[in-house]
Design a protein around this motif. Structure first.
Motif, PDB file in Angstrom:
ATOM      1  N   GLY A  68       0.802  -1.217   0.000  1.00 39.84           N
ATOM      2  CA  GLY A  68       0.000   0.000   0.000  1.00 39.84           C
ATOM      3  C   GLY A  68       0.834   1.265   0.000  1.00 39.84           C
ATOM      4  N   TYR A  69       1.900   1.287   0.812  1.00 42.78           N
ATOM      5  CA  TYR A  69       2.766   2.463   0.857  1.00 42.78           C
ATOM      6  C   TYR A  69       3.454   2.693  -0.488  1.00 42.78           C
ATOM      7  CZ  TYR A  69       2.325   3.085   5.926  1.00 42.78           C
ATOM      8  OH  TYR A  69       1.847   3.322   7.189  1.00 42.78           O
ATOM      9  N   SER A  70       3.940   1.623  -1.104  1.00 39.87           N
ATOM     10  CA  SER A  70       4.614   1.762  -2.398  1.00 39.87           C
ATOM     11  C   SER A  70       3.642   2.241  -3.472  1.00 39.87           C
ATOM     12  CB  SER A  70       5.244   0.428  -2.819  1.00 39.87           C
ATOM     13  OG  SER A  70       6.310   0.079  -1.957  1.00 39.87           O
ATOM     14  N   ALA A  71       2.433   1.678  -3.460  1.00 45.44           N
ATOM     15  CA  ALA A  71       1.430   2.090  -4.451  1.00 45.44           C
ATOM     16  C   ALA A  71       1.083   3.566  -4.281  1.00 45.44           C
ATOM     17  CB  ALA A  71       0.173   1.234  -4.304  1.00 45.44           C
ATOM     18  N   ASP A  72       0.915   3.995  -3.045  1.00 49.20           N
ATOM     19  CA  ASP A  72       0.595   5.396  -2.781  1.00 49.20           C
ATOM     20  C   ASP A  72       1.722   6.314  -3.265  1.00 49.20           C
ATOM     21  OD1 ASP A  72      -1.227   7.376  -1.421  1.00 49.20           O
ATOM     22  OD2 ASP A  72       0.590   7.739  -0.261  1.00 49.20           O
ATOM     23  N   ALA A  73       2.965   5.881  -3.054  1.00 44.66           N
ATOM     24  CA  ALA A  73       4.111   6.682  -3.505  1.00 44.66           C
ATOM     25  C   ALA A  73       4.120   6.819  -5.027  1.00 44.66           C
ATOM     26  CB  ALA A  73       5.411   6.045  -3.020  1.00 44.66           C
ATOM     27  N   ILE A  74       3.808   5.729  -5.730  1.00 45.17           N
ATOM     28  CA  ILE A  74       3.762   5.768  -7.194  1.00 45.17           C
ATOM     29  C   ILE A  74       2.664   6.720  -7.665  1.00 45.17           C
ATOM     30  CG2 ILE A  74       3.190   4.409  -9.252  1.00 45.17           C
ATOM     31  CD1 ILE A  74       4.571   2.023  -7.880  1.00 45.17           C
ATOM     32  N   LEU A  75       1.514   6.639  -7.028  1.00 45.24           N
ATOM     33  CA  LEU A  75       0.389   7.500  -7.415  1.00 45.24           C
ATOM     34  C   LEU A  75       0.680   8.964  -7.149  1.00 45.24           C
ATOM     35  CD1 LEU A  75      -2.612   5.318  -6.199  1.00 45.24           C
ATOM     36  CD2 LEU A  75      -1.762   5.605  -8.534  1.00 45.24           C
ATOM     37  N   ASN A  87      -0.458  -8.119  -3.832  1.00 40.93           N
ATOM     38  CA  ASN A  87      -1.811  -8.430  -4.288  1.00 40.93           C
ATOM     39  C   ASN A  87      -2.000  -7.889  -5.701  1.00 40.93           C
ATOM     40  OD1 ASN A  87      -2.202  -5.664  -4.081  1.00 40.93           O
ATOM     41  ND2 ASN A  87      -3.754  -5.768  -2.484  1.00 40.93           N
ATOM     42  N   LYS A  88      -3.224  -8.027  -6.222  1.00 37.49           N
ATOM     43  CA  LYS A  88      -3.523  -7.534  -7.565  1.00 37.49           C
ATOM     44  C   LYS A  88      -4.176  -6.160  -7.535  1.00 37.49           C
ATOM     45  CE  LYS A  88      -5.230 -10.380 -10.576  1.00 37.49           C
ATOM     46  NZ  LYS A  88      -6.027 -11.390 -11.304  1.00 37.49           N
ATOM     47  N   ARG A  89      -4.783  -5.820  -6.403  1.00 33.60           N
ATOM     48  CA  ARG A  89      -5.577  -4.591  -6.333  1.00 33.60           C
ATOM     49  C   ARG A  89      -4.743  -3.338  -6.555  1.00 33.60           C
ATOM     50  NH1 ARG A  89      -7.402  -1.113  -2.158  1.00 33.60           N
ATOM     51  NH2 ARG A  89      -6.381  -2.341  -0.541  1.00 33.60           N
ATOM     52  N   TYR A  90      -3.611  -3.250  -5.889  1.00 36.47           N
ATOM     53  CA  TYR A  90      -2.786  -2.047  -6.026  1.00 36.47           C
ATOM     54  C   TYR A  90      -2.230  -1.878  -7.451  1.00 36.47           C
ATOM     55  CZ  TYR A  90      -2.990  -1.527  -0.936  1.00 36.47           C
ATOM     56  OH  TYR A  90      -3.411  -1.360   0.358  1.00 36.47           O
ATOM     57  N   PRO A  91      -1.672  -2.936  -8.059  1.00 33.65           N
ATOM     58  CA  PRO A  91      -1.218  -2.782  -9.451  1.00 33.65           C
ATOM     59  C   PRO A  91      -2.356  -2.404 -10.401  1.00 33.65           C
ATOM     60  CG  PRO A  91      -0.225  -4.720  -8.462  1.00 33.65           C
ATOM     61  CD  PRO A  91      -1.273  -4.241  -7.502  1.00 33.65           C
ATOM     62  N   ALA A  92      -3.548  -2.956 -10.154  1.00 31.35           N
ATOM     63  CA  ALA A  92      -4.693  -2.617 -11.011  1.00 31.35           C
ATOM     64  C   ALA A  92      -5.039  -1.140 -10.879  1.00 31.35           C
ATOM     65  CB  ALA A  92      -5.898  -3.481 -10.630  1.00 31.35           C
ATOM     66  N   GLN A  93      -4.947  -0.625  -9.668  1.00 32.81           N
ATOM     67  CA  GLN A  93      -5.223   0.798  -9.433  1.00 32.81           C
ATOM     68  C   GLN A  93      -4.194   1.667 -10.140  1.00 32.81           C
ATOM     69  OE1 GLN A  93      -4.836   1.963  -5.331  1.00 32.81           O
ATOM     70  NE2 GLN A  93      -6.139   3.758  -5.565  1.00 32.81           N
ATOM     71  N   LYS A 143      -3.431  -4.243   8.265  1.00 33.91           N
ATOM     72  CA  LYS A 143      -4.445  -4.634   7.275  1.00 33.91           C
ATOM     73  C   LYS A 143      -4.791  -3.505   6.297  1.00 33.91           C
ATOM     74  CE  LYS A 143      -8.418  -3.523  10.220  1.00 33.91           C
ATOM     75  NZ  LYS A 143      -9.685  -4.030  10.774  1.00 33.91           N
ATOM     76  N   LYS A 144      -4.397  -2.284   6.623  1.00 31.39           N
ATOM     77  CA  LYS A 144      -4.696  -1.153   5.741  1.00 31.39           C
ATOM     78  C   LYS A 144      -3.740  -1.074   4.554  1.00 31.39           C
ATOM     79  CE  LYS A 144      -6.846   1.811   9.241  1.00 31.39           C
ATOM     80  NZ  LYS A 144      -6.794   3.124   9.934  1.00 31.39           N
ATOM     81  N   THR A 145      -2.537  -1.590   4.746  1.00 30.02           N
ATOM     82  CA  THR A 145      -1.533  -1.444   3.678  1.00 30.02           C
ATOM     83  C   THR A 145      -0.904  -2.765   3.239  1.00 30.02           C
ATOM     84  OG1 THR A 145       0.190  -1.043   5.338  1.00 30.02           O
ATOM     85  CG2 THR A 145      -0.912   0.894   4.398  1.00 30.02           C
ATOM     86  N   ALA A 146      -1.122  -3.842   3.994  1.00 31.45           N
ATOM     87  CA  ALA A 146      -0.457  -5.118   3.696  1.00 31.45           C
ATOM     88  C   ALA A 146      -1.482  -6.207   3.393  1.00 31.45           C
ATOM     89  CB  ALA A 146       0.425  -5.538   4.872  1.00 31.45           C
ATOM     90  N   PRO A 147      -1.467  -6.781   2.192  1.00 32.39           N
ATOM     91  CA  PRO A 147      -2.406  -7.851   1.841  1.00 32.39           C
ATOM     92  C   PRO A 147      -2.355  -9.049   2.784  1.00 32.39           C
ATOM     93  CG  PRO A 147      -1.382  -6.971  -0.123  1.00 32.39           C
ATOM     94  CD  PRO A 147      -0.675  -6.338   1.032  1.00 32.39           C
ATOM     95  N   TYR A 148      -1.187  -9.348   3.336  1.00 30.38           N
ATOM     96  CA  TYR A 148      -1.093 -10.475   4.268  1.00 30.38           C
ATOM     97  C   TYR A 148      -1.814 -10.159   5.576  1.00 30.38           C
ATOM     98  CZ  TYR A 148       2.073 -13.121   1.289  1.00 30.38           C
ATOM     99  OH  TYR A 148       2.606 -13.855   0.255  1.00 30.38           O
ATOM    100  N   GLY A 149      -1.894  -8.901   5.946  1.00 31.03           N
ATOM    101  CA  GLY A 149      -2.664  -8.501   7.114  1.00 31.03           C
ATOM    102  C   GLY A 149      -4.157  -8.682   6.878  1.00 31.03           C
ATOM    103  N   VAL A 150      -4.606  -8.335   5.680  1.00 35.28           N
ATOM    104  CA  VAL A 150      -6.002  -8.533   5.299  1.00 35.28           C
ATOM    105  C   VAL A 150      -6.354 -10.011   5.369  1.00 35.28           C
ATOM    106  CG1 VAL A 150      -7.672  -8.336   3.415  1.00 35.28           C
ATOM    107  CG2 VAL A 150      -6.047  -6.490   3.825  1.00 35.28           C
TER     108      VAL A 150
END
Length: 262
Positions: A68-75, A87-93, A143-150
């Motif tokens: 999640g942190y890496s995806a947010d930084a890219i965005l 996971n797939k959700r962040y790359p899809a976003q 769980k907010k930023t890590a798929p394994y936490g979810v």
């Protein structure tokens, strides 16, 4: 005549130097900059070691963080060549918002394990052992930023753990802290199976300190990557992707608790 020869010599030397500088500039290839999910921190060092054996002149730089942190930084404009998510959700976003040149590509499936303090009847009770009074805390990734936490929270809920057990949960900001809490500080916890690679030899036997979680208890952790426009043009990034897709790369993932999807 002598002066003319000396001037000619220095002129040729200067031309030769400029030509050499141009060749050096042409030969330079920027290192690939890779953003990787924290669970890859155990398997990627092995990948890198084998990668450099095949491509000794290549160069890659890897930065680990929660997906999640890496995806947010890219965005928010962070430059990268390849982004490996858990996971797939962040790359899809990222692809949807046009921050990558490729669609998400599934590369592996992660597996979840439960690790508990020594001398608890894990093999007999399974997840129910978490209700034991001997377990004070259950560490999971954020769980907010890590798929394994979810996935860990899904396991707890699908296992119908009572409220007393759920109140034991505490979130770790990063995978290193989670492992430290679980392995050395007496917490129970859910970890990526890849974490087994760094465990002491005496604690790697399934059923004693840890068990693999039934994948029916959580959504499959399908890990995907995307490549930026710069990454498509970077030879080092392309070499790294070829290695990830190679039989050697796939075997390293498999040997470290992943299911190959390539």
């Amino acid at each position: 005549m002598c002066k003319k020869l000396i001037l000619l010599f220095f002129l040729l030397l200067q031309i030769s130097t400029l030509s050499a500088d141009k060749n050096v500039t042409k030969a330079y290839v920027r290192p690939a900059f890779i953003l990787a999910s924290s669970n890859l921190e155990f398997v990627f060092p092995q990948i890198i070691q084998a990668f450099y054996k095949k491509y000794p002149n290549a160069s890659v730089h890897i930065q680990y963080d929660s997906s999640g942190y890496s995806a947010d930084a890219i965005l928010h404009g962070k430059e990268y060549d390849i982004y490996f998510s858990a996971n797939k959700r962040y790359p899809a976003q990222i692809y949807k918002l046009k921050k990558s040149a490729t669609k998400p590509i599934d590369y592996t499936q992660g597996l979840l394990i439960l690790f508990v303090p020594k001398y608890l009847p894990l093999q007999k009770e399974g997840i129910k052992v978490l209700a034991s009074k001997k377990i004070k805390n259950i560490t999971i990734a954020n769980k907010k930023t890590a798929p394994y936490g979810v996935a860990a929270m899904q396991v707890l809920k699908n296992s119908k753990c009572d409220m007393k057990t759920l109140k034991k949960v505490r979130y770790s900001s990063d995978v290193a802290t989670a492992i430290d809490n679980v392995i050395w500080r007496g917490d129970a916890g859910f970890l990526s199976k890849s974490a087994l690679y760094i465990l002491p030899k005496g604690r790697k036997k399934e059923g004693i300190d840890w068990i693999q979680i039934d994948t029916k208890l959580y959504n499959h952790i399908i890990q995907a990557y995307v490549v930026s426009k710069e990454g498509l043009k970077n030879p080092n990034a392309q070499k790294f992707l070829r290695f990830i897709h190679s039989n050697t790369g796939k075997k390293i993932f498999q040997d470290n608790g992943y299911i190959n999807l390539l």
